[in-house]
Design a protein around this motif. Sequence first.
Motif, PDB file in Angstrom:
ATOM      1  N   VAL A   1     -14.654   6.632  -5.781  1.00 22.58           N
ATOM      2  CA  VAL A   1     -15.915   6.637  -5.039  1.00 22.58           C
ATOM      3  C   VAL A   1     -16.624   7.972  -5.203  1.00 22.58           C
ATOM      4  CG1 VAL A   1     -16.924   6.594  -2.724  1.00 22.58           C
ATOM      5  CG2 VAL A   1     -15.189   4.911  -3.352  1.00 22.58           C
ATOM      6  N   THR A   2     -15.860   9.073  -5.138  1.00 21.43           N
ATOM      7  CA  THR A   2     -16.444  10.398  -5.302  1.00 21.43           C
ATOM      8  C   THR A   2     -17.061  10.563  -6.687  1.00 21.43           C
ATOM      9  OG1 THR A   2     -14.820  11.338  -3.765  1.00 21.43           O
ATOM     10  CG2 THR A   2     -15.971  12.872  -5.226  1.00 21.43           C
ATOM     11  N   ALA A   3     -16.349  10.084  -7.706  1.00 21.78           N
ATOM     12  CA  ALA A   3     -16.856  10.189  -9.076  1.00 21.78           C
ATOM     13  C   ALA A   3     -18.127   9.360  -9.254  1.00 21.78           C
ATOM     14  CB  ALA A   3     -15.785   9.736 -10.064  1.00 21.78           C
ATOM     15  N   ARG A   4     -18.120   8.157  -8.686  1.00 19.09           N
ATOM     16  CA  ARG A   4     -19.309   7.307  -8.797  1.00 19.09           C
ATOM     17  C   ARG A   4     -20.496   7.910  -8.054  1.00 19.09           C
ATOM     18  NH1 ARG A   4     -16.593   1.286  -7.859  1.00 19.09           N
ATOM     19  NH2 ARG A   4     -15.856   1.004 -10.025  1.00 19.09           N
ATOM     20  N   THR A   5     -20.220   8.513  -6.902  1.00 18.66           N
ATOM     21  CA  THR A   5     -21.295   9.145  -6.136  1.00 18.66           C
ATOM     22  C   THR A   5     -21.896  10.302  -6.917  1.00 18.66           C
ATOM     23  OG1 THR A   5     -20.218   8.534  -4.050  1.00 18.66           O
ATOM     24  CG2 THR A   5     -21.870  10.293  -3.968  1.00 18.66           C
ATOM     25  N   ARG A   6     -21.028  11.107  -7.520  1.00 24.42           N
ATOM     26  CA  ARG A   6     -21.527  12.232  -8.310  1.00 24.42           C
ATOM     27  C   ARG A   6     -22.339  11.747  -9.511  1.00 24.42           C
ATOM     28  NH1 ARG A   6     -15.913  15.772  -8.386  1.00 24.42           N
ATOM     29  NH2 ARG A   6     -16.087  16.627  -6.257  1.00 24.42           N
ATOM     30  N   GLU A   7     -21.850  10.705 -10.149  1.00 22.10           N
ATOM     31  CA  GLU A   7     -22.574  10.150 -11.298  1.00 22.10           C
ATOM     32  C   GLU A   7     -23.937   9.625 -10.874  1.00 22.10           C
ATOM     33  OE1 GLU A   7     -22.017   6.708 -14.762  1.00 22.10           O
ATOM     34  OE2 GLU A   7     -20.572   6.890 -13.117  1.00 22.10           O
ATOM     35  N   SER A   8     -23.969   8.928  -9.730  1.00 22.21           N
ATOM     36  CA  SER A   8     -25.235   8.398  -9.224  1.00 22.21           C
ATOM     37  C   SER A   8     -26.203   9.513  -8.871  1.00 22.21           C
ATOM     38  CB  SER A   8     -24.969   7.518  -7.999  1.00 22.21           C
ATOM     39  OG  SER A   8     -26.175   7.018  -7.476  1.00 22.21           O
ATOM     40  N   GLU A   9     -25.686  10.579  -8.245  1.00 22.86           N
ATOM     41  CA  GLU A   9     -26.541  11.709  -7.895  1.00 22.86           C
ATOM     42  C   GLU A   9     -27.104  12.381  -9.140  1.00 22.86           C
ATOM     43  OE1 GLU A   9     -23.994  14.134  -5.563  1.00 22.86           O
ATOM     44  OE2 GLU A   9     -24.292  12.988  -3.706  1.00 22.86           O
ATOM     45  N   LEU A  10     -26.265  12.484 -10.180  1.00 21.27           N
ATOM     46  CA  LEU A  10     -26.721  13.086 -11.436  1.00 21.27           C
ATOM     47  C   LEU A  10     -27.816  12.239 -12.065  1.00 21.27           C
ATOM     48  CD1 LEU A  10     -26.395  15.291 -13.566  1.00 21.27           C
ATOM     49  CD2 LEU A  10     -24.615  13.901 -14.650  1.00 21.27           C
ATOM     50  N   LYS A  11     -27.634  10.925 -12.070  1.00 21.21           N
ATOM     51  CA  LYS A  11     -28.666  10.031 -12.607  1.00 21.21           C
ATOM     52  C   LYS A  11     -29.958  10.153 -11.822  1.00 21.21           C
ATOM     53  CE  LYS A  11     -25.598   6.452 -14.489  1.00 21.21           C
ATOM     54  NZ  LYS A  11     -25.142   5.036 -14.328  1.00 21.21           N
TER      55      LYS A  11
END
Length: 530
Positions: free
Chosen positions: A147-157
């Motif tokens: 979840v943390t990795a996906r959140t970071r990826e989403s924030e980067l996008k």
Amino acid sequence: MEVTVETATKTDTATGALSVLLVEDNDVDAMSLERLLERALPISPTIARARELQEGIALLNDGSFDVIFLDVCLPDGDRQATFDWLQANAPNVPVIVLTGLPDDAAATDALRQGAQDFLVKDRVDATTVARSLRFALERHRLQHELVTARTRESELKDRLLSHVSHELRTPLTAIMQFAAILRDGIAGEVNAKQCEFLEIITRNATQLKAMIGTLMDVSRISTDKLRCDLGVGKLQPVIAGILSSLAPRAAENGLQLSLEPGDPLPAAVFDPSRIEEVVTNLLENAFKFTPPGGAVTVATSLHEDNGARLRITVRDTGIGIPSEQLEAVFDRLTQIGQGSDTSRRGLGLGLYLCREIVHQHGGRIWATRNPDLGTSFHFELPAYRLRDYLEHALGRSDIATTDVCLMQIVVRAEQPAAIAKGARSVHRQVVETVERCIVKQSDVVLPGRRPTGAQLAVHCLIRSGPDGAAAVERRLRQEFEEQGRLQPRGFSIEVKGHQASEADGPRGSRSLATVTAHFEKIIESTRAAT
């Protein structure tokens, strides 16, 4: 048999013991599990026991735990409410479900909703408990990292989308401006062929501008900055205006665009520019996927089951969407492939943006397959009825025996600078001030028409008698005076309360209908002046 459980979660820092919350109403089962935990762990765990769900919630609020053992059949527990609460308030604590049956559907359902494992009460030993603990803790850790990795990826996008969209606006504006200068002959005469090429440049630049606007709105959604300026208004003229502006596009595509006749609709609570964005997006999608000779129809209707709602339907005779993908079309960056190049045009964000806008209006949006050909997209908005807001303010109380006050706040632009800006420039500030001064559980700020001139009116319903209403009135005046922002800017403020008892004399003869009519008359007289 002693089994070691390695965990990276929080433990008792003094002893290194695992902190366990055990929610189990059966004393025998609870004692059995406590003994198994003592045998399974190298260091005796710290166990907090609760016999009921509410007791477990209280313990969870008061302390932190490494793991929760939860019986799914508690005397005061509703399974769905239990897991909704756990997911909202203890998302970082792994849950192991306790059940009495090996094929208990409740346990399986719990796993689907976020529990990490389940144990059958009369079939466990120390090894089973240790293995379940180890797997639950590790599984929860991996889920948290994912979840943390996906959140970071989403924030980067989101940051990339925001940056790119902002950077593209300046050169695109220059392209459109200079294309207009050339097309209008300001820089010199252009022939018919050159005009045709300039029209192509302008058309594609306009399409790119719309895409950039969509990207910026999506980035606002992800940061919770997308705003809808809700107000009371008529929806049908807005729909008619959209169809009039898009009629040439439909004709170019060889499509018949029409508005289905319907009964007059009541006022709705909506943001015209945002709803125009939704309807335009739905119509452009219909144009894209409907072959020449087809038809696109817009229909409006009123539905009064479960509250008054206005429904807008965009129906086409196009290639349609597979039934299993009707929900997925509203997901972010989703495009439904149909084996045609037209299905790949766009960003796959339009319907996602439509869904978020409609949700901000308190409505819903969905798609259905037509019985014969094509797809229908529907969305609903709440109708505006003062009676509904009165019922909300009253709760279960009777209007004949309950005091209700209509509080009226009128702001006028008095000085030239304020008149030039208009009352709309302070509308949000006024509404936010009023919201701070009322009791949100019972009082309600009424949506109003968007101010366009030098005066605005904000109305709210206060469930209180004359004394309470006078106190709210004083508080509002004090709040506006303490802010000290409106008067120096050239605006005057008037606050006045109107009691429901003014409707028709004696309290016993008062009714919801007469109070509604009385308050509506006051609101309309104020709005007429704005």
